[in-house]
Design a protein around this motif. Sequence first.
Motif, PDB file in Angstrom:
ATOM      1  N   GLY A   1       0.813  -1.229   0.000  1.00  0.00           N
ATOM      2  CA  GLY A   1       0.000   0.000   0.000  1.00  0.00           C
ATOM      3  C   GLY A   1       0.839   1.270   0.000  1.00  0.00           C
ATOM      4  O   GLY A   1       0.372   2.301   0.503  1.00  0.00           O
ATOM      5  N   THR A   2       2.044   1.207  -0.571  1.00  0.00           N
ATOM      6  CA  THR A   2       2.930   2.375  -0.470  1.00  0.00           C
ATOM      7  C   THR A   2       2.372   3.584  -1.216  1.00  0.00           C
ATOM      8  O   THR A   2       2.816   4.701  -0.991  1.00  0.00           O
ATOM      9  CB  THR A   2       4.332   2.041  -1.007  1.00  0.00           C
ATOM     10  OG1 THR A   2       4.169   1.380  -2.263  1.00  0.00           O
ATOM     11  CG2 THR A   2       5.098   1.110  -0.075  1.00  0.00           C
ATOM     12  N   TRP A   3       1.371   3.363  -2.097  1.00  0.00           N
ATOM     13  CA  TRP A   3       0.768   4.485  -2.821  1.00  0.00           C
ATOM     14  C   TRP A   3      -0.330   5.168  -2.005  1.00  0.00           C
ATOM     15  O   TRP A   3      -0.813   6.233  -2.379  1.00  0.00           O
ATOM     16  CB  TRP A   3       0.164   3.988  -4.151  1.00  0.00           C
ATOM     17  CG  TRP A   3      -0.784   2.836  -3.976  1.00  0.00           C
ATOM     18  CD1 TRP A   3      -0.473   1.507  -3.942  1.00  0.00           C
ATOM     19  CD2 TRP A   3      -2.199   2.912  -3.751  1.00  0.00           C
ATOM     20  NE1 TRP A   3      -1.593   0.741  -3.725  1.00  0.00           N
ATOM     21  CE2 TRP A   3      -2.674   1.571  -3.600  1.00  0.00           C
ATOM     22  CE3 TRP A   3      -3.119   3.962  -3.652  1.00  0.00           C
ATOM     23  CZ2 TRP A   3      -4.011   1.272  -3.369  1.00  0.00           C
ATOM     24  CZ3 TRP A   3      -4.454   3.655  -3.425  1.00  0.00           C
ATOM     25  CH2 TRP A   3      -4.884   2.322  -3.284  1.00  0.00           C
ATOM     26  N   GLN A   4      -0.732   4.558  -0.879  1.00  0.00           N
ATOM     27  CA  GLN A   4      -1.885   5.095  -0.139  1.00  0.00           C
ATOM     28  C   GLN A   4      -1.505   6.321   0.693  1.00  0.00           C
ATOM     29  O   GLN A   4      -0.354   6.452   1.100  1.00  0.00           O
ATOM     30  CB  GLN A   4      -2.453   4.019   0.794  1.00  0.00           C
ATOM     31  CG  GLN A   4      -2.783   2.760   0.068  1.00  0.00           C
ATOM     32  CD  GLN A   4      -4.213   2.290   0.278  1.00  0.00           C
ATOM     33  OE1 GLN A   4      -4.493   1.150   0.055  1.00  0.00           O
ATOM     34  NE2 GLN A   4      -5.115   3.151   0.690  1.00  0.00           N
ATOM     35  N   ALA A   5      -2.518   7.158   0.955  1.00  0.00           N
ATOM     36  CA  ALA A   5      -2.261   8.379   1.724  1.00  0.00           C
ATOM     37  C   ALA A   5      -1.785   8.039   3.138  1.00  0.00           C
ATOM     38  O   ALA A   5      -0.891   8.691   3.669  1.00  0.00           O
ATOM     39  CB  ALA A   5      -3.528   9.223   1.783  1.00  0.00           C
ATOM     40  N   MET A   6      -2.394   7.005   3.755  1.00  0.00           N
ATOM     41  CA  MET A   6      -2.013   6.659   5.133  1.00  0.00           C
ATOM     42  C   MET A   6      -0.926   5.593   5.128  1.00  0.00           C
ATOM     43  O   MET A   6      -1.050   4.588   4.432  1.00  0.00           O
ATOM     44  CB  MET A   6      -3.227   6.109   5.895  1.00  0.00           C
ATOM     45  CG  MET A   6      -4.222   7.170   6.279  1.00  0.00           C
ATOM     46  SD  MET A   6      -3.555   8.373   7.445  1.00  0.00           S
ATOM     47  CE  MET A   6      -3.688   7.485   8.980  1.00  0.00           C
ATOM     48  N   PRO A   7       0.132   5.808   5.919  1.00  0.00           N
ATOM     49  CA  PRO A   7       1.205   4.799   5.938  1.00  0.00           C
ATOM     50  C   PRO A   7       0.747   3.466   6.543  1.00  0.00           C
ATOM     51  O   PRO A   7      -0.147   3.448   7.398  1.00  0.00           O
ATOM     52  CB  PRO A   7       2.296   5.442   6.802  1.00  0.00           C
ATOM     53  CG  PRO A   7       1.704   6.646   7.425  1.00  0.00           C
ATOM     54  CD  PRO A   7       0.394   6.953   6.785  1.00  0.00           C
ATOM     55  N   ASP A   8       1.406   2.379   6.089  1.00  0.00           N
ATOM     56  CA  ASP A   8       1.135   1.036   6.602  1.00  0.00           C
ATOM     57  C   ASP A   8      -0.337   0.643   6.493  1.00  0.00           C
ATOM     58  O   ASP A   8      -0.916   0.030   7.389  1.00  0.00           O
ATOM     59  CB  ASP A   8       1.658   0.892   8.042  1.00  0.00           C
ATOM     60  CG  ASP A   8       3.159   1.092   8.081  1.00  0.00           C
ATOM     61  OD1 ASP A   8       3.880   0.267   7.502  1.00  0.00           O
ATOM     62  OD2 ASP A   8       3.611   2.124   8.626  1.00  0.00           O
ATOM     63  N   THR A   9      -0.906   1.041   5.364  1.00  0.00           N
ATOM     64  CA  THR A   9      -2.303   0.737   5.030  1.00  0.00           C
ATOM     65  C   THR A   9      -2.281   0.150   3.632  1.00  0.00           C
ATOM     66  O   THR A   9      -1.510   0.602   2.792  1.00  0.00           O
ATOM     67  CB  THR A   9      -3.107   2.057   5.022  1.00  0.00           C
ATOM     68  OG1 THR A   9      -3.055   2.600   6.333  1.00  0.00           O
ATOM     69  CG2 THR A   9      -4.546   1.862   4.598  1.00  0.00           C
ATOM     70  N   TYR A  10      -3.089  -0.865   3.371  1.00  0.00           N
ATOM     71  CA  TYR A  10      -3.143  -1.393   1.999  1.00  0.00           C
ATOM     72  C   TYR A  10      -4.556  -1.805   1.645  1.00  0.00           C
ATOM     73  O   TYR A  10      -5.380  -2.104   2.508  1.00  0.00           O
ATOM     74  CB  TYR A  10      -2.135  -2.527   1.802  1.00  0.00           C
ATOM     75  CG  TYR A  10      -2.479  -3.861   2.451  1.00  0.00           C
ATOM     76  CD1 TYR A  10      -2.696  -3.979   3.824  1.00  0.00           C
ATOM     77  CD2 TYR A  10      -2.567  -5.020   1.698  1.00  0.00           C
ATOM     78  CE1 TYR A  10      -2.990  -5.199   4.407  1.00  0.00           C
ATOM     79  CE2 TYR A  10      -2.863  -6.253   2.277  1.00  0.00           C
ATOM     80  CZ  TYR A  10      -3.077  -6.328   3.630  1.00  0.00           C
ATOM     81  OH  TYR A  10      -3.368  -7.524   4.224  1.00  0.00           O
ATOM     82  N   THR A  11      -4.834  -1.787   0.350  1.00  0.00           N
ATOM     83  CA  THR A  11      -6.144  -2.185  -0.171  1.00  0.00           C
ATOM     84  C   THR A  11      -5.875  -3.365  -1.100  1.00  0.00           C
ATOM     85  O   THR A  11      -5.512  -3.171  -2.257  1.00  0.00           O
ATOM     86  CB  THR A  11      -6.802  -1.017  -0.939  1.00  0.00           C
ATOM     87  OG1 THR A  11      -6.819   0.135  -0.090  1.00  0.00           O
ATOM     88  CG2 THR A  11      -8.221  -1.348  -1.354  1.00  0.00           C
TER      89      THR A  11
END
Length: 332
Positions: free
Chosen positions: A273-283
């Motif tokens: 999820g390195t593209w996500q706004a929140m760190p250490d979050t993935y979809t």
Amino acid sequence: MAYMNDVLSVVPQSILLGFAGIGALFLGSKALSYLQFFLNVFVLSGTNLRKYGKKGTWAVVTGASDGLGKEFASQLAAKGFNLVLVSRTQSKLQDLSKELEHKFTHIQTKILAMDFSADNDSDYERLTELVRDLDIAILVNNVGQSHSIPTPFVLTEKKELQDIITINCMGTLKVTQIVAPGMQQRKRGLILTMGSFGGWAPTPYLATYSGSKAFLQQWSSSLAAELKSSNVDVQLCLSYLVTTAMSKVRRTSALIPSARAFVRSALGKIGTGTWQAMPDTYTPFWSHALIGWAAETFLGTGSRILRSYNLKMHVDIRNRALKKAAREAKKQ
Ligand SMILES: NC(=O)c1ccc[n+]([C@@H]2O[C@H](COP(=O)([O-])OP(=O)(O)OC[C@H]3O[C@@H](n4cnc5c(N)ncnc54)[C@H](OP(=O)(O)O)[C@@H]3O)[C@@H](O)[C@H]2O)c1
């Protein structure tokens, strides 16, 4: 056009070059973010679960007797992890434990029936005893409750509010406090917590559920930073609808995967999820990730447009649910 040329001709060359540079940087960063998104969602695999523990180490799954939790348990058993299955209904846990030990003969299971909404200290003491000497590699904080149907906040029953916060938030905090210290000592582990699109963007008519999942988002991302130096990974897993009892959706589609397909991607895409706004979050599921990326890139999760869309969608779902309930009441 001629007017524009006249204006530009009086602007010093260095300023024009400066603006061109800013434009190129902006477009470059967008292109990079798209590439990063594309590679993570469609090409790269996530962290190998063996990083967290070899075969025969343990995984704790909460809400393990149904839906996503049952699938997490089955897929982790298939990968050789022993399992601590924690959920509400003893008989469902016993059946699952038997099923898994029969299917995967090399694994062991332990079960604990507890009702997270009761918030009993004695249940958490039993869990502490159960896991005391276990080498726990993975914790899946999956247990969760939503509203029975989308409901305006002011009409939501007090018990439902209380249960959602107690199960989703307090349950997750307390289980993690039991499991995380051992991971810190062993200097390895994964804490995976189920978030939701309902908490990633404000969701009217599911306001309390939305708040509880937003709480988990902030908590999980904060904890990730705290545990990084102990080599423990903490990931918040985001999802749109999946076909389970909670979603009440039965038919799968490109947007709504089965629990099996969702969990396969959840366990296979950790850390992507390195593209996500929140760190250490993935979809993890590809179509959910596409929605997430488009919303984060073009609108922002706090967008008024997204919130209005969510409001309309949940008012419609509520109206349909009320009509269905009225039809069923008439039949009786
Ligand atoms: N399904 C979706 O569309 C979706 C989307 C986004 C996020 N999520 C999140 O994913 C997680 C799993 O959802 P799901 O759809 O798999 O839910 P589910 O099908 O309703 O299953 C929930 C599981 O949690 C257990 N549970 C519920 N309340 C409990 C309580 N008070 N004490 C102990 N155990 C309890 C249930 O036990 P019993 O078997 O005994 O009832 C069951 O095993 C949740 O955190 C949810 O918020 C789901």
